[in-house]
Design a protein around this motif. Structure first.
Motif, short mmCIF file in Angstrom:
data_model
loop_
_atom_site.label_atom_id
_atom_site.label_comp_id
_atom_site.label_asym_id
_atom_site.label_seq_id
_atom_site.Cartn_x
_atom_site.Cartn_y
_atom_site.Cartn_z
N LEU A 1 2.72 11.51 -4.08
CA LEU A 1 2.29 11.04 -2.88
C LEU A 1 2.95 12.23 -1.75
CD1 LEU A 1 0.47 9.58 -1.16
CD2 LEU A 1 2.02 7.67 -1.25
N LYS A 2 4.27 11.99 -1.79
CA LYS A 2 5.06 12.69 -0.67
C LYS A 2 4.24 14.17 -0.39
CE LYS A 2 6.50 10.24 1.48
NZ LYS A 2 6.30 8.72 1.00
N VAL B 1 5.64 10.37 9.83
CA VAL B 1 4.36 9.39 9.16
C VAL B 1 4.63 9.37 7.60
CG1 VAL B 1 2.00 9.80 8.29
CG2 VAL B 1 2.48 9.83 10.92
N ALA B 2 5.21 10.44 7.12
CA ALA B 2 5.47 10.19 5.82
C ALA B 2 6.78 9.32 5.50
CB ALA B 2 5.75 11.55 5.15
N SER B 3 6.62 8.26 4.61
CA SER B 3 7.78 7.18 4.54
C SER B 3 8.90 7.83 3.69
CB SER B 3 7.12 6.06 4.36
OG SER B 3 8.11 5.06 4.17
N THR C 1 -0.10 -3.01 8.45
CA THR C 1 -1.02 -2.71 7.56
C THR C 1 -2.42 -3.69 7.34
OG1 THR C 1 0.58 -1.31 6.39
CG2 THR C 1 -1.47 -1.74 5.35
N THR D 1 5.73 -4.02 3.57
CA THR D 1 5.30 -3.13 4.46
C THR D 1 6.13 -2.73 5.51
OG1 THR D 1 3.73 -3.35 6.27
CG2 THR D 1 4.37 -5.29 5.45
N GLN D 2 6.47 -1.31 5.55
CA GLN D 2 7.38 -0.84 6.59
C GLN D 2 7.16 -1.32 7.97
OE1 GLN D 2 9.19 1.46 9.46
NE2 GLN D 2 6.82 1.69 8.89
N SER D 3 5.69 -1.03 8.31
CA SER D 3 5.37 -1.06 9.55
C SER D 3 5.08 -2.66 9.85
CB SER D 3 4.09 -0.55 9.84
OG SER D 3 2.93 -0.98 9.35
N ALA E 1 0.95 -1.15 0.05
CA ALA E 1 0.08 -0.08 0.07
C ALA E 1 0.64 1.25 0.13
CB ALA E 1 -0.80 0.08 1.32
N GLY E 2 0.49 2.40 -0.65
CA GLY E 2 1.11 3.68 -0.53
C GLY E 2 2.40 3.40 -0.95
N THR E 3 3.29 4.06 -0.08
CA THR E 3 4.63 4.14 -0.50
C THR E 3 5.42 3.10 -0.69
OG1 THR E 3 5.37 6.40 0.56
CG2 THR E 3 6.90 4.93 0.32
N SER E 4 4.95 1.96 -0.05
CA SER E 4 5.43 0.73 -0.34
C SER E 4 5.05 -0.01 -1.53
CB SER E 4 4.89 -0.19 1.02
OG SER E 4 5.65 0.21 2.16
N VAL F 1 -1.50 1.92 9.43
CA VAL F 1 -3.28 2.02 9.21
C VAL F 1 -3.55 0.67 9.50
CG1 VAL F 1 -4.90 2.39 7.40
CG2 VAL F 1 -2.82 3.81 7.39
N GLU G 1 0.81 14.33 0.97
CA GLU G 1 0.52 13.85 2.39
C GLU G 1 1.14 15.07 3.48
OE1 GLU G 1 3.54 10.43 2.17
OE2 GLU G 1 2.02 10.11 3.53
C1 F6R Z 1 3.33 7.29 2.74
C2 F6R Z 1 3.01 6.29 4.02
C3 F6R Z 1 2.15 5.32 3.54
C4 F6R Z 1 2.21 3.79 3.79
C5 F6R Z 1 1.35 2.97 3.65
C6 F6R Z 1 1.78 1.45 3.73
O1 F6R Z 1 4.35 8.07 3.26
O2 F6R Z 1 3.67 6.19 4.71
O3 F6R Z 1 1.33 5.41 2.33
O4 F6R Z 1 3.63 3.59 2.83
O5 F6R Z 1 0.36 3.08 4.66
O6 F6R Z 1 2.51 1.44 5.13
P1 F6R Z 1 3.28 0.11 5.28
O7 F6R Z 1 4.61 0.03 4.53
O8 F6R Z 1 3.57 0.40 6.97
O9 F6R Z 1 2.41 -1.26 5.13
#
Ligand code: F6R
Length: 358
Positions: free
Chosen positions: A238-239, A152-154, A106, A101-103, A54-57, A355, A242
């Motif tokens: 996106l950056k 928050v912004a990746s 998600t 997924t960074q976190s 999702a998103g940046t990932s 999220v 947001e």
């Molecule tokens: C953008 C951002 C989000 C995450 C997205 C996925 O800067 O942070 O778009 O990239 O919510 O999050 P992860 O990578 O944690 O699954």
């Protein structure tokens, strides 16, 4: 802590050269990529890799998809987790799933994993958080080694995700005895990328000035490119959205003329990425089209394709890895635009770091 920085976002942008060097250290021994043999054995069986994010990932996955095809010759596609979970479609015979997924938390990505596990398909989570839900629930996990990402912004997770996918693609290609048409010395490229990123970071004053000229007085902006330039355009937009709340859109440069060019007015900011030899002339043609409609254009080109009037020139990397450096001006535009507007750079409105709802 933030140390001397005014925000985690600016600190994390600056950490990217060190993150790439750390990843190189963690994943190479004697110049060879080190990935668990079990994971590679499992991936060797796959006839298609599905990258779910999702998103940046997701934007990092777009780059990864090409790396798996080029370096390992395995068909790959990237899927938006929030869509894919409800529309799995017709999967290949032997799919392999990569959750980027960074976190690792998600919910959209996790609900896909729950389904692919139920179907007994193998899975890997590429994440920054070792004990995260997706890392625990998938068959394999690879770490980004980006260090905690607080803003928050990746930012640094994006570059780390591209790097780890490149290493994994290289390891898989080697295990499959695939000889890429255009081989990439990934380890060497990561070192070059770290230096190229530092060169952009060292031009912060210029980037802040460009932010004033291009974004501070506008409520909307376009980012265009082709191939990898398009992938970076999506992430740069996106950056900016947001953290600065400027309405930004990333567009395939050739697609603008099919409708969206109607939005170009006098002084509309348009940033163009020129990162690929094969499409550079076409993208420059698209820049001319928007210039003739009054756009205020800014070009970001790689050195070997640069012209004297390009605004930002990036050191050359292998074309597939150019997003590692090309995104840095986009991250800095977003940071400066948000700061100039007095926004909370690290905690943009309406957003949370992970999220955890679908
Ligand atoms: C953008 C951002 C989000 C995450 C997205 C996925 O800067 O942070 O778009 O990239 O919510 O999050 P992860 O990578 O944690 O699954």
């Amino acid at each position: 802590s933030k140390g001397t920085y005014d925000s985690y976002m600016s600190k994390e942008i600056d950490e990217q050269p060190a993150v790439l060097r750390r990843i190189a250290k963690e994943y190479y021994r004697d110049q060879q990529p080190v990935i668990s043999p079990d994971l590679i054995a499992e991936m060797k069986q796959a006839d298609r890799i599905y990258i779910v994010a999702a998103g940046t990932s997701y934007h990092a996955g777009l780059v990864g998809q090409e790396l798996f095809e080029e370096l390992a010759n395995v068909p790959a596609e990237v899927k938006l987790a929030s869509e894919f979970g409800h529309h799995l479609g017709k999967l290949s015979q032997r799919p392999f799933f990569i959750f980027l997924t960074q976190s690792g938390e998600t919910a959209d990505s996790r609900q896909v994993l729950v389904q692919t596990k139920a179907l007994k398909y193998p899975s890997l989570t590429v994440t920054n958080v070792a004990n995260s839900t997706l890392a625990r629930e998938s068959d394999y996990a690879l770490l980004l080694h980006a260090g905690p990402e607080i803003a928050v912004a990746s930012t640094k997770a994006y570059t780390a995700q591209i790097a780890v996918q490149a290493i994994l693609a290289q390891a898989l290609g080697q295990a499959l005895n695939y000889q890429p048409k255009h081989p990439i010395d990934v380890l060497n490229q990561l070192g070059l990328a770290a230096n190229a990123i530092q060169t952009v970071i060292d031009q912060k004053d210029k980037l802040e000035k460009l932010t004033e000229d291009y974004f501070d007085k506008h409520d909307r902006a376009f980012f265009i490119g082709r191939g990898n330039g398009y992938m970076v355009a999506l992430e740069a937009a996106l950056k900016l959205k947001e953290v600065s709340y400027i309405h930004a859109e990333g567009f395939a440069a050739g697609e603008l003329k099919h409708g969206t060019i109607a939005l170009i007015e006098n002084q509309t900011p348009v940033v163009a990425f020129i990162l690929e030899e094969a499409t550079a002339a076409h993208t420059r043609g698209n820049v001319k089209e928007v210039v003739s409609r009054g756009a205020h254009t800014l070009t970001i080109a790689k050195k070997s394709l640069a012209q004297s009037d390009d605004t930002i020139v990036l050191d050359d990397l292998n074309e597939l890895l150019m997003p590692l450096v090309a995104i840095i001006p986009g991250q800095l535009f977003a940071y400066f635009a948000a700061k100039h507007r007095g926004n909370d750079v690290d905690q943009p409105r309406n957003l949370a770091k992970s999220v955890t709802v679908e």
